[in-house]
Motif scaffolding. Structure first.
Motif, short mmCIF file in Angstrom:
data_model
loop_
_atom_site.label_atom_id
_atom_site.label_comp_id
_atom_site.label_asym_id
_atom_site.label_seq_id
_atom_site.Cartn_x
_atom_site.Cartn_y
_atom_site.Cartn_z
N ARG A 171 0.86 -1.21 0.00
CA ARG A 171 0.00 0.00 0.00
C ARG A 171 0.88 1.24 0.00
O ARG A 171 1.86 1.32 0.74
N ARG A 172 0.53 2.21 -0.83
CA ARG A 172 1.33 3.43 -0.92
C ARG A 172 1.31 4.18 0.41
O ARG A 172 0.23 4.36 1.01
N LEU A 173 2.47 4.64 0.80
CA LEU A 173 2.53 5.47 2.01
C LEU A 173 1.75 6.76 1.76
O LEU A 173 1.71 7.27 0.65
N GLY A 174 1.13 7.26 2.83
CA GLY A 174 0.30 8.45 2.71
C GLY A 174 -1.16 8.11 2.45
O GLY A 174 -2.00 9.01 2.39
N THR A 175 -1.45 6.79 2.28
CA THR A 175 -2.85 6.38 2.07
C THR A 175 -3.30 5.37 3.12
O THR A 175 -4.40 4.85 3.06
N ILE A 176 -2.41 5.07 4.07
CA ILE A 176 -2.73 4.02 5.06
C ILE A 176 -3.44 4.64 6.28
O ILE A 176 -4.39 4.07 6.81
N GLY A 177 -2.98 5.79 6.70
CA GLY A 177 -3.63 6.50 7.81
C GLY A 177 -4.89 7.22 7.34
O GLY A 177 -5.34 7.04 6.20
N HIS A 178 -5.46 8.07 8.20
CA HIS A 178 -6.68 8.80 7.84
C HIS A 178 -6.41 9.86 6.78
O HIS A 178 -7.26 10.18 5.97
N MET A 179 -5.19 10.43 6.84
CA MET A 179 -4.79 11.41 5.82
C MET A 179 -3.30 11.28 5.57
O MET A 179 -2.57 10.73 6.41
N GLY A 180 -2.86 11.80 4.44
CA GLY A 180 -1.42 11.81 4.13
C GLY A 180 -1.05 13.17 3.57
O GLY A 180 -1.86 13.80 2.87
N ALA A 181 0.17 13.63 3.88
CA ALA A 181 0.65 14.91 3.36
C ALA A 181 1.93 14.66 2.56
O ALA A 181 2.80 13.91 3.00
N PHE A 182 2.03 15.30 1.41
CA PHE A 182 3.17 15.13 0.50
C PHE A 182 3.78 16.49 0.18
O PHE A 182 3.10 17.51 0.21
N SER A 183 5.06 16.46 -0.20
CA SER A 183 5.74 17.68 -0.67
C SER A 183 6.28 17.43 -2.07
O SER A 183 6.75 16.33 -2.38
N THR A 184 6.22 18.46 -2.91
CA THR A 184 6.89 18.40 -4.22
C THR A 184 7.82 19.60 -4.34
O THR A 184 7.89 20.24 -5.38
N ASP A 185 8.52 19.91 -3.23
CA ASP A 185 9.48 21.02 -3.30
C ASP A 185 10.68 20.59 -4.14
O ASP A 185 10.77 19.45 -4.62
N ALA A 186 11.64 21.49 -4.29
CA ALA A 186 12.71 21.29 -5.28
C ALA A 186 13.63 20.11 -4.97
O ALA A 186 14.40 19.70 -5.84
N GLY A 187 13.56 19.56 -3.76
CA GLY A 187 14.44 18.44 -3.44
C GLY A 187 13.73 17.10 -3.39
O GLY A 187 14.32 16.09 -3.00
N LYS A 188 12.47 17.07 -3.78
CA LYS A 188 11.68 15.85 -3.58
C LYS A 188 11.58 14.99 -4.84
O LYS A 188 12.04 15.38 -5.91
N THR A 189 10.95 13.82 -4.68
CA THR A 189 10.87 12.85 -5.79
C THR A 189 10.21 13.48 -7.02
O THR A 189 10.65 13.27 -8.14
N LEU A 190 9.12 14.21 -6.80
CA LEU A 190 8.53 15.02 -7.87
C LEU A 190 8.78 16.48 -7.52
O LEU A 190 8.66 16.87 -6.36
N ASN A 191 9.07 17.28 -8.52
CA ASN A 191 9.48 18.66 -8.28
C ASN A 191 8.57 19.63 -9.01
O ASN A 191 8.56 19.68 -10.24
N THR A 192 7.80 20.41 -8.22
CA THR A 192 7.05 21.51 -8.82
C THR A 192 7.60 22.86 -8.32
O THR A 192 6.90 23.86 -8.36
N GLY A 193 8.81 22.86 -7.85
CA GLY A 193 9.42 24.08 -7.28
C GLY A 193 8.99 24.19 -5.83
O GLY A 193 9.79 24.05 -4.91
N GLU A 194 7.74 24.52 -5.62
CA GLU A 194 7.06 24.41 -4.32
C GLU A 194 5.76 23.66 -4.59
O GLU A 194 5.23 23.74 -5.69
N GLY A 195 5.24 22.99 -3.59
CA GLY A 195 3.95 22.33 -3.80
C GLY A 195 3.73 21.23 -2.79
O GLY A 195 4.67 20.70 -2.20
N GLY A 196 2.46 20.91 -2.59
CA GLY A 196 2.12 19.83 -1.67
C GLY A 196 0.81 19.19 -2.05
O GLY A 196 0.08 19.71 -2.92
N MET A 197 0.52 18.06 -1.43
CA MET A 197 -0.75 17.36 -1.71
C MET A 197 -1.23 16.73 -0.41
O MET A 197 -0.43 16.22 0.38
N VAL A 198 -2.54 16.78 -0.21
CA VAL A 198 -3.17 16.09 0.92
C VAL A 198 -4.05 15.00 0.34
O VAL A 198 -4.85 15.25 -0.55
N LEU A 199 -3.88 13.78 0.84
CA LEU A 199 -4.72 12.67 0.37
C LEU A 199 -5.59 12.14 1.50
O LEU A 199 -5.18 12.15 2.67
N SER A 200 -6.77 11.65 1.13
CA SER A 200 -7.61 10.95 2.10
C SER A 200 -8.60 10.06 1.36
O SER A 200 -8.98 10.35 0.22
#
Ligand SMILES: Cc1ncc(COP(=O)(O)O)c(C=O)c1O
Length: 389
Positions: A171-200
């Motif tokens: 199971r993908r991390l960030g989808t196992i708990g009640h919510m998940g938070a992700f970053s897509t800042d310049a050093g992350k796996t996906l890069n949008t310069g700045e950015g984030g995602m909330v999953l539930s």
């Protein structure tokens, strides 16, 4: 910095296309008659959630915002305690403070993630949410965390900023708990310069997040944005169409990024098999995104020596130890010293975490590393180990 490594013409074209299609409407909402049906943030939210296997995605302006928005959606506020870990980026604790709650910071173990025993020991009647942080591409013990949460009737919000795309037992991390938070800042796996995602997977939690991140907007499907009501007191943590357009392109490269990192990590692990020191304990090697190798030196003095020798050979580390002050709560006097739980106690707090982190050497694994580079890194490290150990 995988996302950065794989930037190509596609990202540039995605931006040009936004301007070509509708003159460049960069706001995610409204302008319906003018935007030629282009809603990149909406598309990105759907694509990101589908990729991770979650029902709902809410794009936001940063990973730090994602943590705060998720906690607000879970109803965290003043008087609550939120348990997180001593090894994480400073943003996790900042976001908890931003909600008015108190971060209760517990030790990690040799996985470099939350120690479930320390978590359970820290639960009080004020605890509302647990925030495990999946550090450096690998998951925390989510079976244990979820079992503890269930037993004590607590909510779980996974900080997945550093493990976008990783999984635990399929199971993908960030989808196992009640919510998940992700970053897509310049050093992350996906890069949008700045950015984030909330999953539930929970529709109401998603509605809470959507509303809070955008001034409380109710997101009516029948009346215009200017006339609709508010569901809560909110803020502006919105993502722009520009960021989402790049995110959509980067998301298509996720499988390729992970595959390349895993292959390079496997080659490096083979090259380092006789290093003579223990490596980070992994709970699910198949779910690792492969962007980091961590090993533990016997003591701090030899760790310092090892890293100095690496520097002399032109090799850098990844956060440990070079950015430890931003990733270990012991160094956050600016934020914790005036708090009754932590004030004046930082020097002696989190001894287990200190012992682990102060002996840790973390190596970056890049998407683009040829065999020559991998051999050079491994041979250099093996030689340093021979001299020092
Ligand atoms: C564990 C962790 N949480 C949260 C964040 C914050 O993400 P952002 O830089 O997108 O605000 C980071 C960023 O480095 C992180 O490593």
């Amino acid at each position: 910095m995988p996302g950065f490594e794989v930037f190509g013409e596609e990202e540039r074209q995605a931006i040009n296309e936004l301007f070509d299609l509708n003159g460049g409407i960069l706001f995610a909402h409204g302008f319906d008659a003018m935007r030629a049906g282009v809603y990149r943030v909406r598309e990105y939210e759907r694509a990101f959630a589908d990729t991770m296997g979650a029902a709902h995605g809410q794009a936001v302006a940063s990973g730090t915002a994602a943590i705060k928005v998720a906690l607000k959606a879970l109803g965290v506020g003043p008087g609550d305690e939120v348990i997180t870990q001593a090894y994480t980026f400073v943003a996790t604790a900042e976001a908890i403070f931003e909600t008015g709650a108190t971060p209760v910071i517990v030790d990690i173990d040799e996985t470099l993630n939350m120690d479930p025993a320390a978590l359970e020991a820290a639960i009080t009647d004020k605890t509302k949410v647990i925030v495990p942080v999946h550090m450096m591409g690998e998951g925390a013990d989510m079976d244990a965390v979820m079992a503890i949460a269930k037993k004590h009737n607590l909510l779980v919000m996974e900080d997945t900023a550093q493990a976008l795309g990783a999984s635990m037992n399929g199971r993908r991390l960030g989808t196992i708990g009640h919510m998940g938070a992700f970053s897509t800042d310049a050093g992350k796996t996906l890069n949008t310069g700045e950015g984030g995602m909330v999953l539930s997977n929970d529709e109401q939690l998603y509605i809470n997040a959507r509303s809070y991140h955008d001034h409380g907007h109710e997101y009516s499907t029948t009346i215009g944005r200017g006339e609709e009501g508010a569901l809560c007191r909110g803020f502006n943590y919105r993502m722009t169409e520009l960021h989402a357009a790049i995110g959509l392109v980067q998301l298509k490269k996720l499988d390729m990024i992970i595959k390349a990192q895993r292959a390079n990590k496997a080659k490096m692990m083979t090259g380092l098999k006789d290093l003579g020191v223990p490596f980070r304990k992994s709970l699910d090697p198949a779910g690792d995104i492969g962007d980091t190798i961590v090993f533990y030196m016997p003591d701090r003095a030899r760790c310092d020596k090892f890293v100095t020798a690496m520097g002399a050979a032109g090799l850098g580390t990844k956060n440990l130890p070079d950015a430890i002050r931003w990733h270990f709560s012991k160094h956050w006097a600016h934020m914790l010293n005036d708090h009754p739980i932590y004030g004046g106690k930082l020097d002696t707090a989190w001894e287990k975490t200190a012992d682990i982190l102060e002996r840790s050497v973390a190596l970056p694994v890049m998407v683009k590393m040829d065999d020559e580079r991998i051999s050079f890194v491994c041979e250099t490290l093996n030689k340093i180990a021979k001299d020092i150990l």
